[in-house]
Design an enzyme around this catalytic site. Structure first.
Site, PDB file in Angstrom:
ATOM      1  CD  GLU A 186      -2.596   1.512   2.493  1.00 50.19           C
ATOM      2  OE1 GLU A 186      -3.581   2.274   2.444  1.00 50.19           O
ATOM      3  OE2 GLU A 186      -2.235   0.935   3.528  1.00 50.19           O
ATOM      4  CD  GLU A 285      -7.115   2.593   6.444  1.00 53.28           C
ATOM      5  OE1 GLU A 285      -6.672   1.492   6.817  1.00 53.28           O
ATOM      6  OE2 GLU A 285      -6.491   3.373   5.695  1.00 53.28           O
TER       7      GLU A 285
END
Length: 313
Positions: A186, A285
Site C-alpha cells: 500500500e 478506512e
C-alpha cells in the site's frame, strides 16, 4: 455489473467503543459481513477469531506489525538492518491469518513463470490467479514498507531500501504461498499522512511488484492516498486495477466518510470500479465525523440502489 462488497475497518470505525470485539459486533449490527483490522495483535488470535464469529463477521485484511513504536517505526519491509524483525512480524501475521478463520483454499495457481519471473503476472497464470481470487474470500496481509530512517535523505537511501524491500517481499511471497495467502503493498501519501513513509505512489509500488514478479503479491489502493499524491484517479484506477487486491476509501482532504463533502465524487468512483469489474472488497478506512452508524447513510443508500451482496459472493 455486480455491486461492490464493503468491509468495515474497525481500527477506524466505531471509535466510541472500547475494543475490537465490541466494534466487530457494532459493524455486524450495521449490516457489514466483513471487517479489516490494522493491527489485531492487542488481542489473542483465538479470542479475536471467536469475537468475529460471534458477530457474524469475516475478517479480510490485517497489517504486518509496525515494529518498535517507541522508535517511530511504521512497518519494516524496506527498513535496512531490520530484515529479521520483518520476518518475525510476518510469521506473527500469518499465525493470526490462520487463526482468524482463513480456510485452506484450493492451491494458488502456479507461482512459477519460472520461479520469480515477472511473466507470472501474464498469460494463463495471471488469468487463473484472478479467477481464484474472485471465487474465494480470504484474509489479505498488508506488508508494510516502513519509514525512511530518521535523519536520512530519502533520495540517498532509496536504492538500499528498495533492495531490502525486494528481498523481504520475495521471502514473504514464499511464506504466504505455503498458506495460500496473498500479500499487499500500500502506498501511503507523504504530503499529509506520513512524510517519512518509503512507499508513496502507485507507480513506485507497481514497479516493485513487477520486479518481484509473484502473483500472490498485489497492490492495495487507498483512494485517499492516491488522490493526495497524484490525482488522476480515473486513469490510475484503470491502469493499476488489474494488480489491485484490495481498495480502501475515505474523503479528501480530512479523511471523513465517502458521503461527506470533499474532493472526491464517490458515486462516480464506485461506478468506475463496478464498470472495470473489480471483485475485491472496498474497505471503509475513514475517520467518522460523528456517530459511526449515522455516518453510514452513504452506504445504506448504496445498498438500497445496488443491492447488498453476501460475503461469499
Amino acid at each position: 455489473m455486480a455491486p461492490l462488497r464493503f468491509s468495515a475497518n474497525v481500527s477506524w470505525l466505531f471509535p466510541e467503543l472500547p475494543g475490537l470485539p465490541e466494534r466487530l459486533q457494532a459493524a455486524g449490527r450495521a449490516g457489514f459481513e466483513a471487517a479489516e483490522v490494522a493491527w489485531p495483535y492487542v488481542e489473542p488470535p483465538e479470542a479475536l477469531a471467536s469475537a468475529a464469529r460471534a458477530a457474524g463477521m469475516r475478517l479480510v485484511l490485517i497489517n504486518t506489525p509496525r515494529g518498535d513504536q517507541e522508535k517511530g517505526e511504521m512497518g519494516l519491509g524496506a527498513v535496512p538492518e531490520r530484515q529479521a524483525a520483518f520476518r518475525e512480524g510476518l510469521e506473527q501475521a500469518v499465525l493470526y491469518a490462520k487463526a482468524l478463520g482463513c480456510p485452506r483454499y484450493p492451491a494458488l495457481p502456479s507461482l512459477d513463470g519460472g520461479a520469480g519471473s515477472t511473466e507470472a503476472r501474464s498469460g494463463d497464470t495471471a488469468v487463473g490467479y484472478r479467477l481464484w481470487r474472485q471465487l474465494f474470500v480470504f484474509l489479505l496481509i498488508h506488508l508494510m514498507a516502513g519509514r525512511v530512517p530518521q535523519g536520512a535523505d530519502r533520495a540517498a537511501v532509496k536504492g538500499e531500501m528498495e533492495t531490502v524491500f525486494l528481498e523481504n517481499l520475495r521471502h514473504a511471497a514464499g511464506v504466504l504461498a505455503q498458506e495460500n495467502l496473498v500479500g499487499l503493498l500500500e502506498p501511503i501519501n507523504t504530503r499529509i499522512t506520513d512524510p517519512q513513509y518509503f512507499l508513496d505512489t502507485p507507480q513506485q509500488a507497481a514497479a516493485i511488484l513487477q520486479k518481484v514478479g509473484r502473483p500472490n503479491l498485489q497492490l492495495q489502493m487507498d483512494v485517499f492516498h492516491w488522490q493526495i499524491m497524484d490525482g488522476n484517479l480515473t486513469g490510475n484506477i484503470r491502469e493499476f486495477l488489474p494488480i489491485v487486491g484490495h481498495v480502501q476509501v475515505a474523503q479528501v482532504p480530512d479523511r471523513g466518510e465517502p458521503g461527506s463533502s470533499g474532493e472526491l465524487d464517490f458515486s462516480y468512483l464506485f461506478q468506475l470500479l463496478e464498470d472495470e469489474g473489480y471483485q475485491g472488497f472496498v474497505g471503509c478506512e475513514y475517520r467518522p465525523r460523528g456517530d459511526t452508524v449515522e455516518g453510514l447513510s452513504w452506504l445504506r443508500s448504496y445498498w438500497d440502489r445496488k443491492g447488498r451482496p453476501r460475503t461469499g459472493q
